[in-house]
Design a protein around this motif. Sequence first.
Motif, PDB file in Angstrom:
ATOM      1  N   PHE A   8       0.852  -1.185   0.000  1.00 24.74           N
ATOM      2  CA  PHE A   8       0.000   0.000   0.000  1.00 24.74           C
ATOM      3  C   PHE A   8       0.887   1.234   0.000  1.00 24.74           C
ATOM      4  CE2 PHE A   8       0.973  -0.451   4.434  1.00 24.74           C
ATOM      5  CZ  PHE A   8       1.013   0.841   4.912  1.00 24.74           C
ATOM      6  N   TYR A   9       0.269   2.372  -0.231  1.00 27.79           N
ATOM      7  CA  TYR A   9       1.017   3.622  -0.201  1.00 27.79           C
ATOM      8  C   TYR A   9       0.136   4.715   0.371  1.00 27.79           C
ATOM      9  CZ  TYR A   9      -1.647   5.021  -4.315  1.00 27.79           C
ATOM     10  OH  TYR A   9      -2.664   5.342  -5.176  1.00 27.79           O
ATOM     11  N   VAL A  10       0.767   5.783   0.783  1.00 30.37           N
ATOM     12  CA  VAL A  10       0.085   7.000   1.209  1.00 30.37           C
ATOM     13  C   VAL A  10       0.655   8.116   0.353  1.00 30.37           C
ATOM     14  CG1 VAL A  10      -0.282   8.625   3.102  1.00 30.37           C
ATOM     15  CG2 VAL A  10      -0.217   6.171   3.561  1.00 30.37           C
ATOM     16  N   ALA A  11      -0.219   8.935  -0.205  1.00 25.14           N
ATOM     17  CA  ALA A  11       0.246  10.043  -1.043  1.00 25.14           C
ATOM     18  C   ALA A  11      -0.429  11.333  -0.605  1.00 25.14           C
ATOM     19  CB  ALA A  11      -0.050   9.763  -2.511  1.00 25.14           C
ATOM     20  N   TYR A  12       0.336  12.402  -0.610  1.00 23.95           N
ATOM     21  CA  TYR A  12      -0.187  13.742  -0.374  1.00 23.95           C
ATOM     22  C   TYR A  12       0.083  14.530  -1.647  1.00 23.95           C
ATOM     23  CZ  TYR A  12      -0.097  12.507   4.570  1.00 23.95           C
ATOM     24  OH  TYR A  12      -0.290  11.896   5.783  1.00 23.95           O
ATOM     25  N   ARG A  13      -0.985  15.078  -2.223  1.00 26.71           N
ATOM     26  CA  ARG A  13      -0.845  15.823  -3.470  1.00 26.71           C
ATOM     27  C   ARG A  13      -1.510  17.181  -3.337  1.00 26.71           C
ATOM     28  NH1 ARG A  13      -3.289  13.192  -8.240  1.00 26.71           N
ATOM     29  NH2 ARG A  13      -1.995  14.689  -9.298  1.00 26.71           N
ATOM     30  N   ARG A  22       4.397  19.798 -10.749  1.00 25.27           N
ATOM     31  CA  ARG A  22       4.972  19.640  -9.424  1.00 25.27           C
ATOM     32  C   ARG A  22       5.865  18.419  -9.404  1.00 25.27           C
ATOM     33  NH1 ARG A  22       3.115  21.849  -4.829  1.00 25.27           N
ATOM     34  NH2 ARG A  22       3.253  19.901  -3.677  1.00 25.27           N
ATOM     35  N   PRO A  23       6.993  18.501  -8.719  1.00 31.49           N
ATOM     36  CA  PRO A  23       7.837  17.312  -8.564  1.00 31.49           C
ATOM     37  C   PRO A  23       7.188  16.332  -7.604  1.00 31.49           C
ATOM     38  CG  PRO A  23       8.763  19.142  -7.323  1.00 31.49           C
ATOM     39  CD  PRO A  23       7.583  19.680  -8.080  1.00 31.49           C
ATOM     40  N   LEU A  24       7.690  15.109  -7.629  1.00 32.04           N
ATOM     41  CA  LEU A  24       7.223  14.051  -6.735  1.00 32.04           C
ATOM     42  C   LEU A  24       8.410  13.553  -5.929  1.00 32.04           C
ATOM     43  CD1 LEU A  24       5.061  11.993  -5.792  1.00 32.04           C
ATOM     44  CD2 LEU A  24       5.850  10.520  -7.659  1.00 32.04           C
ATOM     45  N   THR A  25       8.277  13.526  -4.623  1.00 36.09           N
ATOM     46  CA  THR A  25       9.307  12.984  -3.749  1.00 36.09           C
ATOM     47  C   THR A  25       8.821  11.652  -3.201  1.00 36.09           C
ATOM     48  OG1 THR A  25      10.091  15.185  -3.135  1.00 36.09           O
ATOM     49  CG2 THR A  25      10.662  13.379  -1.647  1.00 36.09           C
ATOM     50  N   VAL A  26       9.608  10.594  -3.398  1.00 40.87           N
ATOM     51  CA  VAL A  26       9.275   9.268  -2.905  1.00 40.87           C
ATOM     52  C   VAL A  26      10.082   9.038  -1.633  1.00 40.87           C
ATOM     53  CG1 VAL A  26       9.285   6.797  -3.395  1.00 40.87           C
ATOM     54  CG2 VAL A  26       8.806   8.436  -5.234  1.00 40.87           C
ATOM     55  N   ILE A  27       9.394   8.712  -0.541  1.00 39.17           N
ATOM     56  CA  ILE A  27      10.036   8.499   0.748  1.00 39.17           C
ATOM     57  C   ILE A  27       9.819   7.038   1.127  1.00 39.17           C
ATOM     58  CG2 ILE A  27      10.084   9.193   3.173  1.00 39.17           C
ATOM     59  CD1 ILE A  27       8.888  11.915   2.155  1.00 39.17           C
ATOM     60  N   TRP A  28      10.905   6.289   1.215  1.00 35.98           N
ATOM     61  CA  TRP A  28      10.825   4.861   1.493  1.00 35.98           C
ATOM     62  C   TRP A  28      10.874   4.594   2.983  1.00 35.98           C
ATOM     63  CZ3 TRP A  28       9.518   1.697  -2.297  1.00 35.98           C
ATOM     64  CH2 TRP A  28       9.787   2.093  -3.593  1.00 35.98           C
ATOM     65  N   THR A  60       6.695  21.133   6.494  1.00 33.62           N
ATOM     66  CA  THR A  60       6.374  20.111   5.515  1.00 33.62           C
ATOM     67  C   THR A  60       6.988  20.431   4.149  1.00 33.62           C
ATOM     68  OG1 THR A  60       4.600  18.869   4.451  1.00 33.62           O
ATOM     69  CG2 THR A  60       4.179  21.196   4.853  1.00 33.62           C
ATOM     70  N   LEU A  61       7.288  19.383   3.406  1.00 35.38           N
ATOM     71  CA  LEU A  61       7.779  19.554   2.036  1.00 35.38           C
ATOM     72  C   LEU A  61       6.635  19.702   1.041  1.00 35.38           C
ATOM     73  CD1 LEU A  61      10.597  16.836   1.943  1.00 35.38           C
ATOM     74  CD2 LEU A  61      10.839  19.286   2.305  1.00 35.38           C
ATOM     75  N   LEU A  62       5.395  19.551   1.486  1.00 33.95           N
ATOM     76  CA  LEU A  62       4.249  19.542   0.589  1.00 33.95           C
ATOM     77  C   LEU A  62       4.059  20.854  -0.155  1.00 33.95           C
ATOM     78  CD1 LEU A  62       2.015  17.718  -0.450  1.00 33.95           C
ATOM     79  CD2 LEU A  62       0.577  18.499   1.439  1.00 33.95           C
ATOM     80  N   ASP A  63       4.562  21.953   0.373  1.00 35.44           N
ATOM     81  CA  ASP A  63       4.439  23.215  -0.360  1.00 35.44           C
ATOM     82  C   ASP A  63       5.399  23.275  -1.556  1.00 35.44           C
ATOM     83  OD1 ASP A  63       6.694  23.393   1.230  1.00 35.44           O
ATOM     84  OD2 ASP A  63       6.402  25.499   1.741  1.00 35.44           O
ATOM     85  N   GLN A  64       6.363  22.348  -1.621  1.00 34.53           N
ATOM     86  CA  GLN A  64       7.339  22.329  -2.708  1.00 34.53           C
ATOM     87  C   GLN A  64       7.217  21.122  -3.622  1.00 34.53           C
ATOM     88  OE1 GLN A  64      11.287  22.780  -1.024  1.00 34.53           O
ATOM     89  NE2 GLN A  64      10.386  23.869   0.699  1.00 34.53           N
ATOM     90  N   THR A  65       6.682  19.999  -3.113  1.00 32.86           N
ATOM     91  CA  THR A  65       6.659  18.751  -3.857  1.00 32.86           C
ATOM     92  C   THR A  65       5.525  17.866  -3.355  1.00 32.86           C
ATOM     93  OG1 THR A  65       7.957  16.788  -4.452  1.00 32.86           O
ATOM     94  CG2 THR A  65       8.363  17.717  -2.285  1.00 32.86           C
ATOM     95  N   ASP A  66       4.946  17.069  -4.259  1.00 38.03           N
ATOM     96  CA  ASP A  66       4.001  16.048  -3.814  1.00 38.03           C
ATOM     97  C   ASP A  66       4.797  14.955  -3.118  1.00 38.03           C
ATOM     98  OD1 ASP A  66       1.876  17.447  -4.918  1.00 38.03           O
ATOM     99  OD2 ASP A  66       1.923  16.328  -6.794  1.00 38.03           O
ATOM    100  N   LEU A  67       4.166  14.246  -2.179  1.00 38.42           N
ATOM    101  CA  LEU A  67       4.870  13.246  -1.365  1.00 38.42           C
ATOM    102  C   LEU A  67       4.233  11.882  -1.556  1.00 38.42           C
ATOM    103  CD1 LEU A  67       5.066  15.345   1.920  1.00 38.42           C
ATOM    104  CD2 LEU A  67       6.883  14.991   0.253  1.00 38.42           C
ATOM    105  N   LEU A  68       5.054  10.880  -1.781  1.00 37.01           N
ATOM    106  CA  LEU A  68       4.603   9.502  -1.912  1.00 37.01           C
ATOM    107  C   LEU A  68       5.389   8.667  -0.913  1.00 37.01           C
ATOM    108  CD1 LEU A  68       3.022   7.261  -3.396  1.00 37.01           C
ATOM    109  CD2 LEU A  68       4.954   7.124  -4.976  1.00 37.01           C
ATOM    110  N   TYR A  69       4.668   8.024  -0.004  1.00 35.98           N
ATOM    111  CA  TYR A  69       5.293   7.185   1.022  1.00 35.98           C
ATOM    112  C   TYR A  69       5.053   5.746   0.675  1.00 35.98           C
ATOM    113  CZ  TYR A  69       5.537  11.330   3.983  1.00 35.98           C
ATOM    114  OH  TYR A  69       5.806  12.558   4.511  1.00 35.98           O
TER     115      TYR A  69
END
Length: 69
Positions: A8-13, A22-28, A60-69
């Motif tokens: 599963f994943y959690v994403a903030y867009r 917008r860039p996408l940052t993947v956080i493992w 938060t980094l969300l103001d600069q990039t979407d986040l995918l966990y």
Amino acid sequence: DEPRARMFYVAYRVTPNPGETRPLTVIWNGGPGGSMLSILLGGQGPKRIIDGMVVNNPTTLLDQTDLLY
């Protein structure tokens, strides 16, 4: 025929403005058995837990990039 794994994943867009990308940052996560709670609510996400309360994360980094966990 049986699943061998589940994922599963959690994403903030944030919806970009027209013409904006917008860039996408993947956080493992740290791996099996590692809790995502500390990463989701103690790191770069839009919320944090402070003194047992969920509050907005001012760093938060969300103001600069979407986040995918």
